[in-house]
Write an enzyme that holds these catalytic residues in place. Sequence first.
Site, PDB file in Angstrom:
ATOM      1  N   SER A 260       0.859  -1.187   0.000  1.00 53.51           N
ATOM      2  CA  SER A 260       0.000   0.000   0.000  1.00 53.51           C
ATOM      3  C   SER A 260       0.890   1.230   0.000  1.00 53.51           C
ATOM      4  O   SER A 260       2.049   1.172   0.444  1.00 53.51           O
ATOM      5  CB  SER A 260      -0.884   0.003   1.256  1.00 53.51           C
ATOM      6  OG  SER A 260      -1.462   1.273   1.474  1.00 53.51           O
TER       7      SER A 260
ATOM      8  N   TYR B 247      -1.315  -0.823  10.723  1.00 48.15           N
ATOM      9  CA  TYR B 247      -1.548  -1.130   9.308  1.00 48.15           C
ATOM     10  C   TYR B 247      -0.392  -0.631   8.453  1.00 48.15           C
ATOM     11  O   TYR B 247       0.140  -1.368   7.614  1.00 48.15           O
ATOM     12  CB  TYR B 247      -2.853  -0.489   8.848  1.00 48.15           C
ATOM     13  CG  TYR B 247      -3.099  -0.610   7.358  1.00 48.15           C
ATOM     14  CD1 TYR B 247      -3.527  -1.813   6.809  1.00 48.15           C
ATOM     15  CD2 TYR B 247      -2.884   0.469   6.507  1.00 48.15           C
ATOM     16  CE1 TYR B 247      -3.743  -1.935   5.442  1.00 48.15           C
ATOM     17  CE2 TYR B 247      -3.100   0.360   5.142  1.00 48.15           C
ATOM     18  CZ  TYR B 247      -3.527  -0.843   4.615  1.00 48.15           C
ATOM     19  OH  TYR B 247      -3.730  -0.963   3.260  1.00 48.15           O
TER      20      TYR B 247
END
Length: 312
Positions: A189, A202
């Site tokens: 990501s 995350y």
Amino acid sequence: MERALPAAGFLYWVGASTIAYLTLRASYSLFRAFQVWCVGNQAFVGPRLGEWAVVTGGTDGIGKSYAEELAKRGMKIVLISRSQDKLKEVSNNIKEKFNVETRTIAVDFSLDDIYDKIKTGLSGLEIGVLVNNVGMSYEYPEYFLEIPDLDNTIKKLININVLSICKVTRLVLPGMVERSKGVILNISSASGMLPVPLLTVYSATKAFVDFFSQCLHEEYKSKGIFVQSVLPFFVATKLAKIRKPTLDKPSAETFVKSAIKTVGLQTRTTGYVIHAIMGSINSILPRWIYFKTIMGFNKSLRNRYLKKTKKN
């Protein structure tokens, strides 16, 4: 005056050399950008790597779009995800639409005792492509100590975003090495490029995916294995909670069609030209500006979520 002339000449050549170097560097960057985003490497991924492609988290979003794109290229598909009903639906659709064989393995990646079942399901298959896509994020941006059910959330984030990539790669990579060919696509990501406060765990797990991918590529490129770290910004998926695609938030299908053409050209890619531009801008921003911007953005999302849940 005479003594100054040699110094002036030296400075002239230093300046000229610097300008020439920067010009060549800019020209090469433009050439590479044209090669990646305009030409691409359409033929790199396909059945020549092996009969089967394995996609984790393949029933929604980016994973589903990778599975469909690989099936379109003639590869047989193994989908690994949690819901057997969704697996059945997506695998049947792929089978009917692309006329390829499909298999499914239903497991919950938040658990750590699932890998014997996956190993059995993959046994004997000639796997040419592995897409490690399964992932989870926060329900909403939050300060670390205020994350609901913190201990369990930490465990799930690590099991799903980190452990799964290591363990599934461990199962698939030996066969690729034995045949001296294969592609591993690890979906990280943009949150793994730079730290993202209020998505701390995350962001850290996605940085792991990026580093793991880069290291693995260097270790096994001489064996014919290509490993790519895919670092998208926002894509219109259920995980991102974005319903309507826009120019900077493409649909999963649009994103994958772009990203798959970078395989063989980039070991680390944003997958989409607009995201590449966004990544370049982020990389040159002073850190204090970046952190102020991202904190403000995530605080706004947090406040909006908490206000909405309080009303309900």
